[in-house]
Structures are given as structure tokens and as C-alpha cells.
Design an enzyme around this catalytic site. Structure first.
Site, PDB file in Angstrom:
ATOM      1  N   LYS A 204       0.812  -1.219   0.000  1.00 28.19           N
ATOM      2  CA  LYS A 204       0.000   0.000   0.000  1.00 28.19           C
ATOM      3  C   LYS A 204       0.845   1.269   0.000  1.00 28.19           C
ATOM      4  O   LYS A 204       0.586   2.205  -0.749  1.00 28.19           O
ATOM      5  CB  LYS A 204      -0.887   0.020   1.260  1.00 28.19           C
ATOM      6  CG  LYS A 204      -2.284  -0.374   1.001  1.00 28.19           C
ATOM      7  CD  LYS A 204      -3.245  -0.047   2.140  1.00 28.19           C
ATOM      8  CE  LYS A 204      -2.647   0.054   3.513  1.00 28.19           C
ATOM      9  NZ  LYS A 204      -3.590   0.579   4.501  1.00 28.19           N
ATOM     10  N   ARG A 279     -12.913   3.103   8.492  1.00 26.04           N
ATOM     11  CA  ARG A 279     -12.679   1.766   9.027  1.00 26.04           C
ATOM     12  C   ARG A 279     -13.978   1.040   9.342  1.00 26.04           C
ATOM     13  O   ARG A 279     -13.985  -0.158   9.570  1.00 26.04           O
ATOM     14  CB  ARG A 279     -11.873   1.849  10.331  1.00 26.04           C
ATOM     15  CG  ARG A 279     -10.402   2.123  10.135  1.00 26.04           C
ATOM     16  CD  ARG A 279      -9.703   2.166  11.478  1.00 26.04           C
ATOM     17  NE  ARG A 279      -8.395   2.807  11.356  1.00 26.04           N
ATOM     18  CZ  ARG A 279      -7.281   2.162  11.041  1.00 26.04           C
ATOM     19  NH1 ARG A 279      -7.306   0.873  10.830  1.00 26.04           N
ATOM     20  NH2 ARG A 279      -6.144   2.815  10.940  1.00 26.04           N
ATOM     21  N   ARG A 318       9.650  -9.157   5.750  1.00 27.18           N
ATOM     22  CA  ARG A 318       9.925  -7.807   6.222  1.00 27.18           C
ATOM     23  C   ARG A 318      10.546  -7.854   7.620  1.00 27.18           C
ATOM     24  O   ARG A 318      11.456  -7.111   7.939  1.00 27.18           O
ATOM     25  CB  ARG A 318       8.617  -7.014   6.264  1.00 27.18           C
ATOM     26  CG  ARG A 318       8.817  -5.524   6.355  1.00 27.18           C
ATOM     27  CD  ARG A 318       7.555  -4.779   5.975  1.00 27.18           C
ATOM     28  NE  ARG A 318       6.477  -4.998   6.943  1.00 27.18           N
ATOM     29  CZ  ARG A 318       5.232  -4.544   6.769  1.00 27.18           C
ATOM     30  NH1 ARG A 318       4.888  -3.903   5.671  1.00 27.18           N
ATOM     31  NH2 ARG A 318       4.321  -4.763   7.685  1.00 27.18           N
ATOM     32  N   ARG A 324      11.991  -6.960  13.192  1.00 28.96           N
ATOM     33  CA  ARG A 324      10.844  -6.735  14.084  1.00 28.96           C
ATOM     34  C   ARG A 324      10.292  -8.069  14.551  1.00 28.96           C
ATOM     35  O   ARG A 324       9.622  -8.776  13.798  1.00 28.96           O
ATOM     36  CB  ARG A 324       9.759  -5.953  13.350  1.00 28.96           C
ATOM     37  CG  ARG A 324      10.030  -4.455  13.366  1.00 28.96           C
ATOM     38  CD  ARG A 324       9.098  -3.719  12.429  1.00 28.96           C
ATOM     39  NE  ARG A 324       7.690  -3.924  12.774  1.00 28.96           N
ATOM     40  CZ  ARG A 324       6.713  -3.267  12.143  1.00 28.96           C
ATOM     41  NH1 ARG A 324       6.983  -2.407  11.194  1.00 28.96           N
ATOM     42  NH2 ARG A 324       5.470  -3.480  12.476  1.00 28.96           N
ATOM     43  N   ARG A 336      -3.613 -10.496  12.810  1.00 25.83           N
ATOM     44  CA  ARG A 336      -3.671  -9.254  12.023  1.00 25.83           C
ATOM     45  C   ARG A 336      -4.457  -9.474  10.730  1.00 25.83           C
ATOM     46  O   ARG A 336      -5.220  -8.604  10.306  1.00 25.83           O
ATOM     47  CB  ARG A 336      -2.260  -8.771  11.686  1.00 25.83           C
ATOM     48  CG  ARG A 336      -1.610  -8.029  12.851  1.00 25.83           C
ATOM     49  CD  ARG A 336      -0.205  -7.615  12.545  1.00 25.83           C
ATOM     50  NE  ARG A 336      -0.124  -6.563  11.545  1.00 25.83           N
ATOM     51  CZ  ARG A 336       1.032  -6.095  11.068  1.00 25.83           C
ATOM     52  NH1 ARG A 336       2.174  -6.592  11.488  1.00 25.83           N
ATOM     53  NH2 ARG A 336       1.029  -5.130  10.177  1.00 25.83           N
TER      54      ARG A 336
END
Ligand code: IMP
Ligand code: MG
Length: 380
Positions: A204, A279, A318, A324, A336
Site C-alpha cells: 500500500k 474503518r 519484512r 521486528r 492481524r
């Protein structure tokens, strides 16, 4: 009176303050009092509806002799233009026979109304007719009828407020506003309002940057906006900060207020790219209402889709690059993804129903996905 107002499809900016109008009315009233004070007859004040209602009220309060109020309703304007024809919508509400009449007009423009009024009132047997107008456009007025009392002369521009209307609204404003052609053109230029959907890892951020550049859009990410407003210490920012500090969620009104602020204040773009908003259906409805106020609407939803398996892979990849740890955990990732689906699905239905939903396959190369997005955006 610092703010412009929107009436129907037009923007009007502040022009004459209430105080200025009132002092012009004081002046007119003083002249009329000087001419009529101590009279033994009871002159008629003829209020020309609807525009003169406010002026008549203010003027009457200042007159120091007995008057009788008679009204009639005429119309000659269609939108912001004089039609050149005066229509009598409601005849005289009382007799003027043998009486002295003071015609009270809000504004004299071409003078067609005044000429017709003269005919009507004299035809009904008035013994004397004088014209009193709050405003006069001398550049336009080309008739011979004498205007006995004029509050103020103004240039040839279309005004509203203090009784004057644009297609029946605007009469209630206490100040007078003038048509703002530049702002009106801006208002009527349709802006683009794109909404960007996509699960984590769909690319995105990368695509948003390209969309913003190609279509000259302002990228609105709600998270970023919140941080900016807080940093700027704006009223909304302070409200948001207080809530966040107290561990509470920022309510819809605050987020919506921030977004509306952006719509109003960001200039020089052809539209907006909304990221992270709406949202919920409630927010989508609020967005529709917010845009509808200015005759605008959501252009389309661009939804970048990749299969759940790919979301997991990309997030994990990633995580190895960025180190992370939170991103690398399978359970967290699954959660998620689930949250994303649960949250977005109802919105997809909402926009699909409106014929504004476009789904783009996000599995190809960045360039490939980008050209698909551009092709979709060009269609809307
Ligand atoms: P006239 O017959 O052309 O003199 O127009 C007089 C009438 O047109 C006024 O009584 C108003 O109702 C309307 N009018 C003229 N100019 C304006 C304006 O600038 N704003 C709103 N109404 C106006
Ligand atoms: Mg009028």
C-alpha cells in the site's frame, strides 16, 4: 463575519457588516422622520416581500410617527439573475386608497420591480408614493422613477443576507455577503476522493506514493494526521492527545473532524487519497455525508488484494529485514490478517453496492500492480 458561506452551489464572502447596514438604516430613518414627523395622516409602509422583511423591521422601529404596515409579494429573480419580468405572487394585504405610501424595498437593481410597484400602488388609488430602498445598484438602475430614500449604493454584484436570498436561502444571515466567483468555481470543480484498502504487506505504502504523484492527490493517513495535529497543538490535536494520554480511543468525531479539516484547508491538489479511513460503515456514512455537503462524493475504492499466504510470507520477510520480532510471530500475523478481513469486509460490501469498489491483484511486481491501479483510477 470572517467566514464565507455556502448557499446551494455558490460561495459568498463577507461584504457589508451588520453595523454598516444598521448605520445606513439609521440615516434613511432620520430622513424619513424629518419628512413625515408630526404628520396628521397615517402613511402606509409597504413591505415588498420577502426580501424587505428584515429591512422593514429595522426601519419601522426607528420611525417616530404612526404608520400602517401593508405587504405584497413580488418576484423577479431566478437564481442570481433578474428575469426582467416581475410577477405578483401576493397582492396588497391592505388598502392604500387615498393614503401616502412609502414603498420599502431591500434592493433596487434594474428597477423593473419599482416601476411595476409604482403602477400597482397608484392604480390602487394611493395619493402619494415614495420609494425607500436599503440598497441600490446604480450601475444597473436605468429607470426614471425617483428613489427618494437610499440607504447605500453598491456595485453590480450579487449579494445575500439581511433579507436577501439566493434561490430562497440566505435571508437569515445578519450580515451581507457577496458572491465569490473564484471560490464558487473551486467548489464546483469535482475533486477526486479515493480510498485505499489493502492488508499488511500488500504494498500500500509504495503504491500510495505513486498514486499521489501521478494524480496530484493529498495522501491522508489517519495515524499520521493524528500525530501531525498533536505536534501542531491544534484544538483537535489537543483533544486527541488528552484521549490518548488517558488511554481512551479517539472517537469518530475527532478523526472525522481532522479529515474534514484537510479537505477544507489543503489547496492545490486534484483530490485526496484516504488511507486508514473509513474503518467502519458508520465512518463511511459520515464520509459520504461530509462530502455531500459540498456536492462531492467518494470517487472509488482501490483495494490491493493478495492471498493470506502471501501476507504471511511478506510480513515474515519484512521482519527478517527490519528485525521486528512482533512481525515474525505466526499467531500475531494470523490475528492481524483476521482483523483486516473482519474490519474491511463490510466496507467492501458497502462500496460494492455503490458501484465504487475496485479490486486489484497485488501479487505481481510493483510496476505491474501500479499500472493496474492507474488503469482502474482512470476509469473512475
Ligand atoms: P429589480 O427589479 O431588477 O430592481 O430587482 C429587484 C429585486 O431583485 C429585489 O427586490 C431583490 O428581490 C432582487 N435582487 C436584486 N439584486 C439582488 C441581489 O444582489 N441579491 C438578491 N436579490 C437581488
Ligand atoms: Mg425584493
Amino acid at each position: 463575519m470572517n467566514d464565507s458561506i455556502i448557499l446551494h452551489d455558490k460561495v459568498f464572502k463577507p461584504y457589508l457588516s451588520y453595523d454598516k447596514i444598521i448605520s445606513a438604516i439609521d440615516g434613511v430613518a432620520a430622513k424619513i422622520n424629518a419628512d413625515y414627523e408630526g404628520c396628521t395622516d397615517i402613511p402606509v409602509l409597504l413591505c415588498v416581500l420577502n426580501g424587505s422583511i428584515v429591512f422593514t423591521g429595522e426601519l419601522m422601529k426607528r420611525l417616530k410617527f404612526n404608520v400602517e404596515l401593508v405587504s405584497m409579494k413580488l418576484t423577479s429573480y431566478d437564481g442570481v439573475r433578474s428575469t426582467g419580468k416581475v410577477r405578483q405572487v401576493m397582492g396588497l394585504s391592505g388598502s392604500v386608497k387615498g393614503k401616502r405610501v412609502i414603498v420599502v424595498e431591500d434592493i433596487v437593481d434594474t428597477g423593473n420591480t419599482i416601476v411595476d410597484l409604482m403602477d400597482i400602488v397608484l392604480g390602487e388609488g394611493a395619493s402619494d408614493v415614495r420609494i425607500c430602498t436599503m440598497l441600490l445598484k446604480p450601475e444597473v438602475y436605468k429607470k426614471d422613477v425617483k428613489l427618494d430614500y437610499v440607504g447605500m449604493e453598491i456595485p453590480n454584484a450579487f449579494i445575500v443576507g439581511f433579507g436577501l436570498d439566493y434561490n430562497e436561502i440566505g435571508r437569515n444571515y445578519k450580515d451581507i455577503y457577496v458572491l465569490d466567483p473564484v471560490a464558487t468555481e473551486q467548489l464546483n470543480e469535482k475533486m477526486k476522493y479515493y480510498i485505499l484498502f489493502g492488508p499488511p504487506g500488500a504494498g500500500k505504502g509504495t503504491q500510495a506514493a505513486a498514486m499521489v504523484e501521478k494524480y496530484n492527490l493529498c495522501h491522508i493517513s489517519t495515524g499520521e494526521l493524528l500525530r501531525k495535529e498533536i505536534a501542531a497543538g491544534s484544538e483537535l490535536g489537543l483533544k486527541a492527545k488528552a484521549l490518548i494520554d488517558a488511554g481512551a480511543l479517539v472517537p469518530d468525531e475527532v478523526v472525522e473532524g481532522m479529515i474534514e479539516n484537510q479537505f477544507k484547508t489543503v489547496k492545490g491538489v486534484k483530490g485526496f487519497l484516504l488511507d486508514g479511513f473509513p474503518r467502519t460503515i458508520a465512518q463511511a456514512e459520515a464520509l459520504d455525508a461530509m462530502l455531500a455537503k459540498n456536492s462531492q462524493e467518494v470517487t472509488s475504492v482501490v483495494s490491493i488484494m493478495i492471498p493470506d499466504k502471501m501476507i504471511t510470507e511478506r510480513i515474515k520477510h519484512r521482519a527478517t529485514i527490519e528485525g521486528r520480532a512482533d512481525d515474525a510471530n505466526d499467531a500475531t500475523i494470523a490475528n492481524r490478517i483476521k482483523t483486516y478481513h473482519d474490519k474491511t469486509e463490510p466496507l467492501i460490501g458497502y462500496y460494492r453496492k455503490a458501484g465504487k469498489y475496485a479490486e486489484i491483484d497485488g501479487t505481481g511486481s510493483i510496476e505491474d500492480v501500479r499500472s493496474k491501479i492507474f488503469a482502474t483510477m482512470d476509469k473512475f
